[in-house]
Write an enzyme that holds these catalytic residues in place. Structure first.
Site, short mmCIF file in Angstrom:
data_model
loop_
_atom_site.label_atom_id
_atom_site.label_comp_id
_atom_site.label_asym_id
_atom_site.label_seq_id
_atom_site.Cartn_x
_atom_site.Cartn_y
_atom_site.Cartn_z
CG HIS A 1 -2.22 0.69 0.99
ND1 HIS A 1 -2.45 1.52 -0.08
CD2 HIS A 1 -3.38 0.69 1.72
CE1 HIS A 1 -3.68 1.99 -0.02
NE2 HIS A 1 -4.27 1.51 1.05
CG ASP B 1 -2.84 5.25 -4.16
OD1 ASP B 1 -2.16 5.17 -3.10
OD2 ASP B 1 -2.75 6.20 -4.96
#
Length: 511
Positions: free
Chosen positions: A482, A486
């Site tokens: 992450h 995204d």
């Protein structure tokens, strides 16, 4: 007289540590003979003789830190070999240095036979050491050139060590279970069948030194210095298993990982405690180096990446119908069955082109975007999980991918994979479905930023055009970092894979 200098060691690498001289001053050398090993914070580098001659001088000593272009030693070409020979014949001459003396006592012990060292071969980029797992020959056995003498297990593959010459095993320098580095001597071969005199050579070579702390005056290599600095530990506290008690890169990683484990309350109970006594129905087996590395890398992935998993499901009916319709003609033309994995590789490549962040990696404060698609395919073996790589997957046909994967899978099970087969992947696919897994959260393969988990195909009721029908469905799982990917990008990637698999004709036609 030809100078031996430190070669260019790679981008951003400015210095190295002299790890081990494989030749002594006065030794006759051939062009391309490995003379010395250099260790950097990234790789081990072998420096070879530039020409035939005699190693007339060693300038940089073992443990010295040297910069690019620095003088390591000199090779004297021409007739100097004859001058160096008498120095070896005189027993008192090597008395100034106990290390060369031990090596040169082996020649008389062979009753006049030429003694040849069996050295550990290069293990591949970034692989600095391995474990001597098995000797296939014992002292006194006759061997032929290129016959396998020993097997070495690294954290990635198993390597065979061939005999460099015909002769008899005169001495086993290392023992099974010892850690060894490229270029280190593990055995000696006597030419001319002088195996009976081998025992006299054994006392001349002292046993390998026990691991000791680097604080006892052993120099610190760049790799150990970098790892200890990043982890905030004192390099002098790292127990060394290398030559003369020096700490290796693997020693530093083990020390740092153990320290991190002890700092964590959740793992301190299982990892920092002393080995317990086992019961009558229990068996204690030492973890292989491959299994230790798998454990370490998986834990590193969890500790370093902001790992998250997103799920979707895919109707596999279209691909199953396509395979059933064309399987016979596909096998007849290409000599291999059309499986599911080639479709998944193609679907992932298409999705990676649209969402390049999933094909990228983090390097410090930079992001490296990769405009090539080398897809790792996780393969389970008896020794553990390995991830060989299908190179340039975007340029391969379905048949090309199936043949590539079949070859990698066979070599993985036979233990014939090389380091190069498993380096440089940009994205990984793991198929837990072959073992019956319904759903899982795969772990990243650092430094990659994405891994796709496939699962078993199961007939389930789903709604299609307002009707409940039974369809062959598979759950897909994308684990991603992450920090670089995204949520929107991860979901988009997985949706594109789903769309491609549910309409394979459009994917193959690129419409």
């Amino acid at each position: 007289m030809t100078d031996i200098s430190v070669p260019t060691l790679g981008e951003s690498v400015t210095e190295a540590t002299v790890g081990q001289w494989l030749k002594s001053a006065g030794d006759t050398v051939k062009r391309d003979d490995v003379l010395v090993e250099l260790e950097t914070d990234k790789v081990s580098v072998e420096v070879s003789a530039p020409e035939d001659g005699v190693l007339s001088e060693i300038v940089a000593k073992e443990g010295d830190t040297v910069e690019i272009g620095a003088l390591l030693g000199r090779v004297n070409a021409g007739g100097s070999a004859g001058k160096a020979a008498p120095a070896k014949a005189e027993a008192p001459a090597p008395a100034k240095d106990s290390k060369p003396a031990a090596k040169e006592e082996a020649a008389p012990a062979a009753s006049g036979g030429k003694m040849t060292d069996v050295v550990v071969p290069a293990m591949g980029e970034s692989v600095a050491e391995g474990t001597l797992s098995t000797f296939l020959k014992k002292v006194g056995d006759s061997v032929k050139k290129d016959e396998t003498i020993a097997e070495i297990e690294t954290d990635k593959v198993a390597l065979e060590v061939p005999s460099p010459a015909d002769g008899v095993i005169a001495e086993l320098v290392a023992s099974e279970g010892d850690g060894v580095t490229p270029g280190s001597v593990i055995a000696r071969i006597s030419a001319g069948g002088a195996g009976a005199s081998a025992p006299s050579a054994s006392p001349a070579s002292p046993p390998p030194p026990a691991a000791k702390a680097a604080a006892e005056g052993a120099p610190v290599s760049p790799s150990v210095r970098r790892i200890s600095t990043e982890a905030g530990v004192d390099p002098s506290n790292i127990p060394g298993s290398g030559r003369d008690g020096r700490a290796t890169k693997a020693d530093a990683l083990d020390y740092v990982n153990n320290a991190a484990s002890k700092a964590s309350s959740s793992t301190a109970v299982t990892e920092s405690r002393a080995p317990r006594d086992i019961g009558p129905r229990e068996e204690r087996v030492r973890m292989t180096r491959l299994r230790q590395t798998i454990a370490r890398r998986l834990k590193e992935a969890q500790d370093s990446a902001a790992m998250l998993t997103t799920f979707n499901d895919v109707d596999m009916g279209a691909i199953m119908d396509l395979r059933k319709k064309h399987q016979d003609s596909f096998v007849a033309k290409h000599g291999i069955k059309l499986g599911f994995m080639s479709f998944f590789v193609k679907a992932c490549v298409n999705a990676l082109k649209e969402v390049p962040a999933v094909n990228a990696e983090i390097d410090g404060t930079d992001i490296i975007y990769k405009n090539y698609y080398d897809i790792g395919v996780a393969v389970g073996t008896d020794k553990g999980l390995v991830v060989p790589v299908v190179r340039d997957s975007d340029d391969l046909s379905l048949a090309g991918i199936e043949k590539y994967i079949a070859d990698l899978g066979k070599r993985a099970r036979d233990g014939d994979l090389t380091i190069g087969d498993m380096q440089g992947g940009t994205f990984t696919i793991s198929n837990g479905g072959i073992y019956g897994s319904l759903m899982s959260t795969p772990i990243l393969n650092p430094p990659q930023s994405g891994v796709l988990g496939m699962h078993r195909i199961e007939n389930r009721p789903v709604a299609v055009n307002g009707q409940v029908v039974i369809r062959p469905m598979m759950y897909l799982a994308l684990s991603y970092d992450h920090r670089i990917v995204d949520g929107k990008e991860a979901v988009t990637f997985l949706v594109r894979v789903k769309e491609a698999l549910e309409d394979p004709e459009r994917m193959l036609l690129e419409v």
